[in-house]
Design an enzyme around this catalytic site. Sequence first.
Site, mmCIF file in Angstrom:
data_model
loop_
_atom_site.group_PDB
_atom_site.id
_atom_site.type_symbol
_atom_site.label_atom_id
_atom_site.label_comp_id
_atom_site.label_asym_id
_atom_site.label_seq_id
_atom_site.Cartn_x
_atom_site.Cartn_y
_atom_site.Cartn_z
ATOM 1 N N ARG A 21 0.548 -1.093 -0.085
ATOM 2 C CA ARG A 21 -0.007 0.047 -0.013
ATOM 3 C C ARG A 21 0.558 1.283 0.360
ATOM 4 N NH1 ARG A 21 -5.698 -1.126 3.276
ATOM 5 N NH2 ARG A 21 -6.177 -3.542 2.027
ATOM 6 N N ASN A 53 -14.335 9.087 0.867
ATOM 7 C CA ASN A 53 -15.853 8.927 1.432
ATOM 8 C C ASN A 53 -15.910 10.348 2.017
ATOM 9 O OD1 ASN A 53 -15.414 6.292 1.119
ATOM 10 N ND2 ASN A 53 -14.814 5.476 2.858
ATOM 11 N N SER A 136 -22.761 -12.887 12.691
ATOM 12 C CA SER A 136 -22.259 -11.903 12.224
ATOM 13 C C SER A 136 -22.302 -12.347 10.528
ATOM 14 C CB SER A 136 -20.702 -12.201 12.399
ATOM 15 O OG SER A 136 -19.865 -11.157 12.004
ATOM 16 N N HIS A 141 -17.354 -5.476 8.596
ATOM 17 C CA HIS A 141 -16.785 -4.533 8.216
ATOM 18 C C HIS A 141 -15.448 -5.030 9.421
ATOM 19 C CE1 HIS A 141 -14.158 -0.829 9.186
ATOM 20 N NE2 HIS A 141 -14.087 -1.077 7.777
ATOM 21 N N GLU A 184 -24.813 -4.854 8.596
ATOM 22 C CA GLU A 184 -24.536 -3.451 7.523
ATOM 23 C C GLU A 184 -25.863 -3.592 6.723
ATOM 24 O OE1 GLU A 184 -20.899 -3.010 5.614
ATOM 25 O OE2 GLU A 184 -19.653 -3.963 7.175
ATOM 26 N N SER A 188 -19.513 -1.369 1.688
ATOM 27 C CA SER A 188 -18.809 -0.598 2.160
ATOM 28 C C SER A 188 -18.012 -0.751 0.661
ATOM 29 C CB SER A 188 -17.479 -0.547 2.589
ATOM 30 O OG SER A 188 -17.150 -0.900 2.961
ATOM 31 N N ASP A 213 -25.361 -1.246 10.805
ATOM 32 C CA ASP A 213 -23.866 -0.367 10.880
ATOM 33 C C ASP A 213 -24.442 0.453 9.262
ATOM 34 O OD1 ASP A 213 -21.831 0.457 9.195
ATOM 35 O OD2 ASP A 213 -19.676 -0.520 9.599
ATOM 36 N N HIS A 216 -22.040 4.075 5.656
ATOM 37 C CA HIS A 216 -21.824 4.337 4.546
ATOM 38 C C HIS A 216 -23.315 4.697 4.355
ATOM 39 C CE1 HIS A 216 -18.228 3.405 3.693
ATOM 40 N NE2 HIS A 216 -18.522 2.362 4.340
ATOM 41 N N THR A 244 -20.930 6.855 11.558
ATOM 42 C CA THR A 244 -19.644 7.312 11.443
ATOM 43 C C THR A 244 -20.093 8.512 11.609
ATOM 44 O OG1 THR A 244 -17.381 7.547 10.501
ATOM 45 C CG2 THR A 244 -19.190 6.827 8.920
ATOM 46 N N LYS A 247 -17.610 9.632 7.407
ATOM 47 C CA LYS A 247 -17.616 10.032 6.028
ATOM 48 C C LYS A 247 -18.668 11.306 5.420
ATOM 49 C CE LYS A 247 -16.401 5.449 6.355
ATOM 50 N NZ LYS A 247 -15.830 3.426 6.864
ATOM 51 N N THR A 276 -10.586 6.652 27.022
ATOM 52 C CA THR A 276 -9.661 7.458 25.998
ATOM 53 C C THR A 276 -10.056 8.471 25.721
ATOM 54 O OG1 THR A 276 -9.308 7.221 23.785
ATOM 55 C CG2 THR A 276 -11.702 6.882 24.008
ATOM 56 N N THR A 277 -9.279 9.545 25.349
ATOM 57 C CA THR A 277 -9.550 11.359 25.777
ATOM 58 C C THR A 277 -11.456 11.263 24.965
ATOM 59 O OG1 THR A 277 -7.562 11.576 26.098
ATOM 60 C CG2 THR A 277 -8.756 13.276 25.338
ATOM 61 N N THR A 362 -8.985 -6.364 1.646
ATOM 62 C CA THR A 362 -10.188 -4.512 1.959
ATOM 63 C C THR A 362 -11.262 -5.942 1.247
ATOM 64 O OG1 THR A 362 -8.582 -3.104 2.168
ATOM 65 C CG2 THR A 362 -11.340 -2.753 1.270
HETATM 66 C C1 LIG Z 1 -15.761 3.252 7.685
HETATM 67 C C2 LIG Z 1 -15.979 1.915 8.589
HETATM 68 C C3 LIG Z 1 -16.289 1.826 9.809
HETATM 69 C C4 LIG Z 1 -15.360 2.468 10.759
HETATM 70 O O1 LIG Z 1 -15.898 3.919 10.323
HETATM 71 P P1 LIG Z 1 -14.650 4.551 10.740
HETATM 72 O O2 LIG Z 1 -15.509 6.300 11.684
HETATM 73 O O3 LIG Z 1 -13.700 5.620 9.373
HETATM 74 O O4 LIG Z 1 -14.093 4.643 12.361
HETATM 75 C C5 LIG Z 1 -17.370 1.025 10.085
HETATM 76 N N1 LIG Z 1 -17.974 0.588 9.499
HETATM 77 C C6 LIG Z 1 -17.778 0.199 8.595
HETATM 78 C C7 LIG Z 1 -18.646 -0.396 7.240
HETATM 79 C C8 LIG Z 1 -16.792 1.075 7.718
HETATM 80 O O5 LIG Z 1 -16.802 1.113 6.012
#
Ligand SMILES: *Cc1c(COP(=O)(O)O)cnc(C)c1O
Length: 406
Positions: A21, A53, A136, A141, A184, A188, A213, A216, A244, A247, A276-277, A362
Amino acid sequence: MDYESYFGDELQAVRDEGRYRIFAEIERKAGSFPHATRYVEDGTTEVTVWCSNDYLGMGQHPKVTQAMHDVIDQCGAGAGGTRNISGTNHHHVLLENELADLHGKEDALLFTSGYVSNWAALGTLAARIPGCVVLSDALNHASMIEGIRHSRAECMIWEHNSPEDLDRKLATLDPDRPKLVAFESVYSMDGDIAPISEILDVCEKHNAMSYIDEVHAVGLYGPRGGGVAEREGLMDRITVIEGTLGKAFGVMGGYIAASRNLCDYVRTFASGFIFTTALPPAIAAGACASIRHLKDSNAERERHQERVQKVRGALDRMGIPHLDNPSHIIPVMVGDAHKCKFISDWLMDNHGIYVQPINYPTVPRGTERLRITPSPVHSDGDIDRLLNALSDIWSRCELARRDVAA
Ligand SMILES: *Cc1c(COP(=O)(O)O)cnc(C)c1O
């Protein structure tokens, strides 16, 4: 062990496979997306980004950048602590309220990224609920897979997008056992969309929790950008909606939206939330501004879909093979890691067109592709340049074309 030569040999093996990469170093230019400056050894070049994204260009929206400027001036740079120890800023709370409202849920919980939200929420639920078994989807992802693995709960993989297989697998389990079904909405890499309603029927039949999820899809689908589940009127049937802010919303961060008790449970027990912060307040404020804007404005979503159809139509006219799917993701299939990287390099070097090659792990080997993501800010001229360049390289490499409909 000679550590250095071990690392070097491992990397060479990846190079030999053509999937080493190399990151393009770019400087995005607010106000000129999708155009960016690329840094090369001997200077810079101008490129058009076709693989972002930041699907709607919200990363440069004046409401978003203004909110971030304002809150940096108001609150400073960082959150100053974990959420528990002085890091919960007013802007985090506003954002969580906005997210709960977006998904019609009682509450929402913020994480530093979508990856962390999946890892922490799935990991915590599956690990702590006694006897929990996770079901699952086969193409989930990496962040979901890692969370499930980390939980050490029993996991069954069901056939991708198959409610029938899910039903069969659930039927083998003790009806009293806690069950969590993870999948999902928009996948993606292939851009296909889950049969959410049918999956929820199966979950309800077996009294399983559902975890979707919508990374996307949030911002992009549904009348207020709540995702595919909003578009299909299914949000209230889903136990956990994960998304998220990095994106379509153009900023950064991840979240779950669910019942008050479930969010409180994850807040209380998830290591990846607690230790975590917290996100910088300005990030939270930018995301909040983005969500608010997209709740009210359909213009970006409409133009996005129109641009996607335009690119697809042009690919079809030129016979360039791409996966047909009902989403905004256009996978142009190459099927070979070396060729995929070669085409990507050629587009960049000769046309200033930036499409990152997508290789194993990927996607499966043999399905290497260019993943094209049109946005509302790609002009007709950008699209023409992309298509002419693709057609040219398809001819030069003697790659197969589809029959072109008359
Ligand atoms: C990108 C992605 C995530 C992670 O989200 P980030 O905010 O980028 O960490 C989770 N699930 C899927 C399907 C994704 O493509």
